[in-house]
Design an enzyme around this catalytic site. Structure first.
Site, PDB file in Angstrom:
ATOM      1  CD1 TRP A 123      23.151   7.943 -14.651  1.00 26.40           C
ATOM      2  CD2 TRP A 123      23.441   8.284 -12.450  1.00 26.40           C
ATOM      3  NE1 TRP A 123      24.393   8.494 -14.467  1.00 26.40           N
ATOM      4  CE2 TRP A 123      24.605   8.697 -13.141  1.00 26.40           C
ATOM      5  CE3 TRP A 123      23.400   8.397 -11.055  1.00 26.40           C
ATOM      6  CZ2 TRP A 123      25.719   9.232 -12.473  1.00 26.40           C
ATOM      7  CZ3 TRP A 123      24.497   8.925 -10.399  1.00 26.40           C
ATOM      8  CH2 TRP A 123      25.639   9.325 -11.108  1.00 26.40           C
ATOM      9  CG  ASN A 124      21.565  13.101 -11.209  1.00 26.73           C
ATOM     10  OD1 ASN A 124      20.573  12.983 -11.920  1.00 26.73           O
ATOM     11  ND2 ASN A 124      22.219  14.239 -11.085  1.00 26.73           N
ATOM     12  NE  ARG A 162      14.566  19.960 -13.105  1.00 34.08           N
ATOM     13  CZ  ARG A 162      15.681  20.194 -12.422  1.00 34.08           C
ATOM     14  NH1 ARG A 162      15.637  20.720 -11.219  1.00 34.08           N
ATOM     15  NH2 ARG A 162      16.837  19.890 -12.902  1.00 34.08           N
ATOM     16  CE  LYS A 182      17.319   7.201 -22.561  1.00 30.29           C
ATOM     17  NZ  LYS A 182      17.813   6.520 -21.359  1.00 30.29           N
ATOM     18  N   PRO A 183      13.809   6.639 -19.244  1.00 28.53           N
ATOM     19  CG  PRO A 183      13.151   4.889 -17.824  1.00 28.53           C
ATOM     20  CD  PRO A 183      12.882   5.492 -19.182  1.00 28.53           C
ATOM     21  CB  ALA A 184      19.154   6.821 -16.361  1.00 32.01           C
ATOM     22  N   GLY A 191      21.336  15.483 -18.814  1.00 28.54           N
ATOM     23  CA  GLY A 191      22.474  14.558 -18.861  1.00 28.54           C
ATOM     24  C   GLY A 191      23.741  15.320 -19.218  1.00 28.54           C
ATOM     25  CB  SER A 192      27.062  14.150 -20.210  1.00 29.15           C
ATOM     26  OG  SER A 192      26.850  13.527 -21.463  1.00 29.15           O
ATOM     27  CD  GLU A 252      19.840  20.180 -15.569  1.00 32.87           C
ATOM     28  OE1 GLU A 252      21.098  20.281 -15.608  1.00 32.87           O
ATOM     29  OE2 GLU A 252      19.230  19.447 -14.808  1.00 32.87           O
ATOM     30  NE  ARG A 262      19.799  18.600  -3.452  1.00 34.88           N
ATOM     31  CZ  ARG A 262      19.582  18.850  -4.742  1.00 34.88           C
ATOM     32  NH1 ARG A 262      20.568  19.293  -5.517  1.00 34.88           N
ATOM     33  NH2 ARG A 262      18.396  18.664  -5.262  1.00 34.88           N
ATOM     34  CB  CYS A 282      24.409  18.885 -13.316  1.00 31.83           C
ATOM     35  SG  CYS A 282      22.678  19.168 -13.052  1.00 31.83           S
ATOM     36  CD  GLU A 314      28.675  17.643 -14.307  1.00 27.77           C
ATOM     37  OE1 GLU A 314      28.562  17.037 -15.383  1.00 27.77           O
ATOM     38  OE2 GLU A 314      27.755  18.277 -13.794  1.00 27.77           O
TER      39      GLU A 314
HETATM   40  C1  SIN Z   1      20.763  17.534 -11.482  1.00 24.25           C
HETATM   41  O1  SIN Z   1      21.738  17.175 -10.860  1.00 24.25           O
HETATM   42  O2  SIN Z   1      20.580  17.158 -12.657  1.00 24.25           O
HETATM   43  C2  SIN Z   1      19.714  18.459 -10.904  1.00 24.25           C
HETATM   44  C3  SIN Z   1      19.703  18.480  -9.463  1.00 24.25           C
HETATM   45  C4  SIN Z   1      18.672  19.389  -8.858  1.00 24.25           C
HETATM   46  O3  SIN Z   1      17.584  19.608  -9.393  1.00 24.25           O
HETATM   47  O4  SIN Z   1      18.958  19.903  -7.803  1.00 24.25           O
END
Ligand code: SIN
Length: 456
Positions: A131-132, A140, A155-157, A209-210, A231, A259, A265, A359
């Site tokens: 979601w972030n 990506r 599948k989006p958040a 995600g986590s 990731e 940011r 993450c 985190e």
């Molecule tokens: C992320 O927070 O999952 C990636 C952020 C980014 O690509 O800078």
């Protein structure tokens, strides 16, 4: 069935979207499987053209995309516009990569045959996005998958499906054939994802995600020995040595911390500052953070928006309270107000504080002091995570020594931002597997086929 998508700043319902279940997942996979062969056989230039047109379509609607991101995720509009550009960069980068998929021709060591390699699409993929960055993170994944010739179920958040649905509309308008990509919003992701991962026709999982969820998905993906890109979470150290340019370090710290409201993450999670400059760094960072304007993302003056939901807000508050209970000092911020958490600086944070282990995913900068290079490295690497580390120093030798020994997939050296479509993004240790973006990104969606070429 449908579910509501809400504005995190106001709680207002923005839209009701279709709520996909496991059977919808299988129907989408049926479509992806049916479309796979033809999409893989589509000339790379044609696949590239679809991505290029989608990029143009996205940029032509940048204000619409940005508003949607802000409304569903909360970040200030300026950051949402930056995210649309970031997403567009992935489509451009992978459009360019689509036509460069290559192989090798080499002589066997004995000279008796030839070793020929080609690279083929891995097949239907499941792409799970967070979601972030509701648009950029899916771009990506979708960019390299489509460029490589893979079909996909996305599948989006749950909190942020709208930007992803708009991206699918733009891709369709850009000429993406039916079945190649299906977006499945769902309020109950676990059964849908589990069912897809159990289906042997699925050949790849890419997840952002986590680490906790990533581990579960990896275990499920093991059943069919799926290719995976993971990731996952981070716990980024931000090291400031006494020989650093302190003005640059403060600017970098603000960027690495604020940011996306710290909801990233790659956000700096632990500020580790050499003793001689620790007090000055903390005071200057607190001064800058105290001036950050908190407001709904749609407010033109907003610099920091709301937290995505009450679960995240409570989590950040709990980490701050724990640090304070263990002796940390609040230099600025520290208390939630409605759905907002202010930019916060904590000094004298002890190593035992949970905020050093978890985190944060919020706008909180915990500062601790170190003495010398060895102690800085020991503190920085004292985490199961290894996504990114930031390092500020004016000494070239130290920059090389410390960068080499930091256990992280990415290092920001005198720079508070590492993310770029042309760079390989990803971590080591519990931060994940594989790389997204850069030359490496498309390889995650390709498998190498070796042809032993006899000469008689
Ligand atoms: C992320 O927070 O999952 C990636 C952020 C980014 O690509 O800078």
């Amino acid at each position: 069935m449908s579910f509501a998508v809400r504005d995190p700043a106001t709680g207002e319902v923005l839209d009701e979207v279709f709520d996909a279940g496991p059977d919808d997942g299988i129907a989408a996979l049926d479509a992806a499987v049916a479309a796979q062969e033809a999409w893989a056989a589509t000339p790379p230039k044609e696949r590239a053209d679809v991505l290029r047109r989608a990029r143009e379509g996205m940029l032509a609607r940048i204000e619409e995309f940005a508003l949607l991101i802000t409304r569903e995720m909360g970040k200030p509009l300026a950051e949402s516009r930056a995210e649309v550009n970031y997403a567009a960069d992935f489509l451009q980068w992978f459009a360019e990569e689509a036509v460069r998929i290559s192989g090798e021709y080499r002589m066997s060591p004995g000279g008796d045959f030839r070793i020929v390699t080609t690279r083929q699409p891995v097949g239907p993929c499941l792409l799970i996005s967070p979601w972030n960055f509701p648009l950029a993170m899916i771009a990506r994944k979708v960019g390299p998958a489509l460029a490589a010739g893979c079909t996909a179920v996305v599948k989006p958040a749950e909190d942020t499906p709208l930007s992803c649905l708009l991206l699918a509309e733009v891709l369709t308008g850009a000429g993406l054939p039916p079945g190649v990509l299906t977006v499945l919003p769902t309020s109950r992701p676990a059964p849908l994802v589990e069912r897809l991962l159990a289906d042997p026709r699925l050949r790849k999982l890419s997840f952002t995600g986590s680490t906790q969820v990533g581990r579960t998905l990896l275990a499920q993906a093991a059943g069919n020995v799926l290719r995976t890109s993971m990731e996952l979470g981070g716990n980024a150290p931000f090291l400031v040595f006494a020989d650093a340019d302190l003005d640059a370090a403060i600017d970098g710290a603000l960027l690495a911390k604020l940011r996306n409201g710290g909801q990233s993450c790659v956000a700096a999670n632990r500020f580790l500052v050499e003793e001689a400059v620790a007090e000055e760094f903390a005071a200057r960072l607190a001064d800058r953070m105290s001036r950050v304007r908190l407001a709904p993302g749609t407010d033109p003056g907003a610099e920091l928006g709301p937290m995505i939901n009450s679960r995240q807000l409570d989590r950040v508050a709990r980490l701050v309270d724990d640090a304070v209970a263990r002796g940390a000092r609040v230099l600025t911020g520290g208390q939630a107000s409605g759905p907002f958490f202010p930019a916060t600086v904590l000094a004298d944070v002890p190593g035992s504080a949970l905020i050093h282990q978890e985190e944060i995913f919020g706008p909180v900068a915990p500062i601790s002091v170190f003495k010398g290079e060895e102690s800085a490295l020991a503190l920085a690497n004292d985490t199961p995570f290894g996504l990114v580390a930031y390092l500020y120093t004016g000494d070239l030798g130290r920059a090389v020594r410390v960068s080499e020994r930091l256990e992280a997939g990415m290092v920001g050296l005198n720079r508070g931002l590492v993310s770029n479509a042309a760079a390989p993004f990803g971590g080591v240790k519990a931060s994940g597997l594989g790389r997204e973006g850069g030359f490496e990104g498309i390889s995650e969606y390709l498998s190498t086929k070796y042809l032993a070429l006899g000469l008689t």
